[in-house]
Design an enzyme around this catalytic site. Structure first.
Site, mmCIF file in Angstrom:
data_model
loop_
_atom_site.group_PDB
_atom_site.id
_atom_site.type_symbol
_atom_site.label_atom_id
_atom_site.label_comp_id
_atom_site.label_asym_id
_atom_site.label_seq_id
_atom_site.Cartn_x
_atom_site.Cartn_y
_atom_site.Cartn_z
ATOM 1 N N SER A 181 67.189 -47.008 58.702
ATOM 2 C CA SER A 181 65.805 -47.417 58.811
ATOM 3 C C SER A 181 64.935 -46.260 59.325
ATOM 4 C CB SER A 181 65.695 -48.643 59.716
ATOM 5 O OG SER A 181 64.394 -49.182 59.687
ATOM 6 N N ASP A 206 68.598 -47.421 53.885
ATOM 7 C CA ASP A 206 67.323 -48.122 53.735
ATOM 8 C C ASP A 206 66.234 -47.464 54.585
ATOM 9 O OD1 ASP A 206 66.192 -50.120 52.169
ATOM 10 O OD2 ASP A 206 66.136 -51.563 53.807
ATOM 11 N N ASP A 222 63.876 -36.404 52.315
ATOM 12 C CA ASP A 222 63.834 -36.028 50.908
ATOM 13 C C ASP A 222 64.991 -35.075 50.619
ATOM 14 O OD1 ASP A 222 62.946 -33.071 50.847
ATOM 15 O OD2 ASP A 222 61.416 -33.963 52.132
ATOM 16 N N ASP A 225 66.223 -31.817 52.673
ATOM 17 C CA ASP A 225 66.644 -31.881 54.067
ATOM 18 C C ASP A 225 68.107 -31.547 54.294
ATOM 19 O OD1 ASP A 225 64.139 -32.543 55.115
ATOM 20 O OD2 ASP A 225 64.401 -34.660 54.626
ATOM 21 N N HIS A 273 67.656 -55.882 55.012
ATOM 22 C CA HIS A 273 67.504 -54.539 55.577
ATOM 23 C C HIS A 273 68.799 -54.087 56.250
ATOM 24 C CE1 HIS A 273 65.297 -51.094 56.940
ATOM 25 N NE2 HIS A 273 65.263 -51.443 58.217
#
Length: 493
Positions: A181, A206, A222, A225, A273
């Site tokens: 998250s 997620d 992204d 990284d 989630h």
């Protein structure tokens, strides 16, 4: 407070900052007055219960690191990280630079004890030797302070970056970040902090969407990284992001709502989630595997242009480095979630409940434009498919000094594995392959099948094709398993 350094802002600048905040709050007539306090020694200010970090140095007592290894699987070891190796305590800890490093980062309104994250500990330590670093930054991410938690991610990433630097000082660069998250977005700031060093791998579970929709590349996860960034989407458009964030993105059960999350009065969005770390924890030792099929884009998926195909890749811990693209996955609605790789398999259609109630078939116009059922309100609630390799991902198995005593096959430990269990597994493989050759995927996984090997047409379960497939999957999990079960034993009648 010792170790925090001097406060870098002037008294006047802090007065201006506080004045701006108080002025802004004054324009909210329907709200009760909110206390605002400035902690100069800690370079932060507090609005209500929400802490906003301004310019704190690392280390920060609100960001703590704990280490788990096979030497201390249950008792977490506090790790102090500072500006130098000598000031840190890694050298006197259970940290072993010869073992791979996993850094696990929780998200908003949680802590390191989030159940699926802790489940990862047991799965990893049952699989092999790892250095498992858990990050606890819950003091800077508690509810209902999501905006301040997002603001604090940069500082948290900076301090985790200091941990990564000390690990590199120890002589290892085998570092894998796993963020859930908002913790997945934190990994971006870890990456920017340690540049020009490039992390080996980042797994985003997620990644959080709110306040990251229009973020610049250096402010969100992204592909730049790490050398390899893999992402699992389970609650896109709600708490997670719909856009692709990595080299490879897996959308599970459509990526928005997860099957099995609508019962028992639970919040289906929160459940969906949290399925991302649930799936990942199971993938660590699952012989079944979360296999996804290739899809060109999410729009193509919604339009029904992405039926299951043979371009399949495994997601989770064993996702092959170098994989690129977008893949769709289906799962069981309850644990064990993994279905495995299927050949000649299609997703069953659910009939329209209203039409079916009146004895009618699905609207032919809808069927024509939506043959895959994406417009159905329950299209994510796939049927409960049979699991080829049933296992309990949270079952610990027998420890007893046997590193390979794991419950792979229907809760049977590898030391108790018999030819009969092998026979059943191979028979299940045959029923799945349906006589079609498996696709070739560029990876080092044990599940990859050579193109020159075609499935046999007879019923001899000891055929070299299936033995080769089984041997490779076992070798991927633990070499010692294959030392016990060699080819002569498999071929014995």
């Amino acid at each position: 407070m010792a170790g925090r350094g001097n406060f870098s802002c002037s008294k006047m600048s802090w007065n201006v900052l506080v004045a701006v905040v108080l002025t802004a709050l004054s324009f909210l007539p329907s709200c009760r007055p909110v206390p605002v306090s400035v902690k100069k020694g800690r370079s932060s200010f507090t609005i209500g219960n929400c802490v906003w970090v301004v310019d704190r140095p690392c280390p920060d007592s609100d960001i703590r690191f704990y280490l788990f290894t096979r030497s201390n699987p249950d008792d977490r070891q506090y790790i102090h990280i500072d500006e130098t190796w000598e000031q840190s305590n890694l050298s006197s800890s259970y940290f072993n630079p010869s073992h791979p490093v996993k850094v696990i980062i929780h998200g908003y309104n949680a802590d390191m004890f989030l159940t699926p994250l802790i489940n990862m500990k047991g799965e990893y330590l049952s699989r092999a030797n790892y250095n498992l670093f858990y990050v606890d930054w819950s003091d800077l991410a508690h509810g209902p302070c999501y905006p301040s938690a997002v603001h604090n991610t940069r500082h948290v990433g900076k301090c985790i970056g200091q941990l990564v630097q000390r690990i590199i000082d120890a002589g290892t660069d085998n570092i894998h970040l796993v963020g859930f998250s908002l913790g997945a977005q934190v990994t971006n700031y870890v990456s920017t902090t340690v540049r020009p060093f490039r992390l080996k791998r980042i797994t985003g579970l997620d990644p959080a969407m709110p306040l990251f929709i229009t973020a610049a590349p250096d402010d969100k996860l992204d592909p730049t990284d790490a050398e390899f960034v893999d992402v699992i989407h389970t609650n896109a458009l709600v708490q997670g992001k719909i856009e692709r964030c990595g080299h490879v993105d897996f959308y599970v059960n459509g990526g928005i709502l997860q099957p099995g999350c609508w019962g028992s009065g639970q919040n289906p969005m929160a459940c969906s989630h949290h399925r991302a770390p649930d799936y990942y924890a199971e993938s660590i030792r699952s012989l079944t595997g979360f296999w996804g099929w290739s899809c060109q884009s999410y729009v193509y998926y919604l339009l029904g242009f992405c039926p299951q195909n043979n371009a399949q890749v495994i997601a989770g811990e064993d996702c092959p480095t170098g994989t690129e693209g977008m893949f769709m996955i289906t799962t069981n609605p309850a644990s064990p979630f993994a279905i495995g790789r299927w050949s000649g398999f299609s997703i069953p259609q659910k009939k329209d409940a209203i039409l079916n109630k009146h004895g009618l078939n699905r609207d032919p116009f809808i069927s024509d434009i939506d043959q895959w059922g994406k417009l159905d309100s329950s299209f994510n609630n796939v049927d409960h498919f049979p699991t080829p390799y049933s296992q309990d991902p949270n079952h610990q198995g027998s420890q007893g000094g046997e590193d390979d005593e794991w419950p792979y096959f229907n809760h049977v430990g590898t030391s108790d594995l018999t030819k009969e269990h092998i026979r059943k597994i191979l028979e299940q493989d045959k029923s799945r392959y349906s006589g079609d050759a498996l696709p070739v995927v560029k990876s080092t996984l044990a599940t990859t099948i050579l193109p020159a090997v075609a499935p046999p047409s007879d019923n001899d379960i000891d055929d070299a094709f299936y033995l080769q497939d089984l041997r490779r999957r076992l070798q991927q999990k633990e070499a010692s398993v294959m030392q016990r079960y060699t080819m002569p034993m498999f071929n014995a009648h």
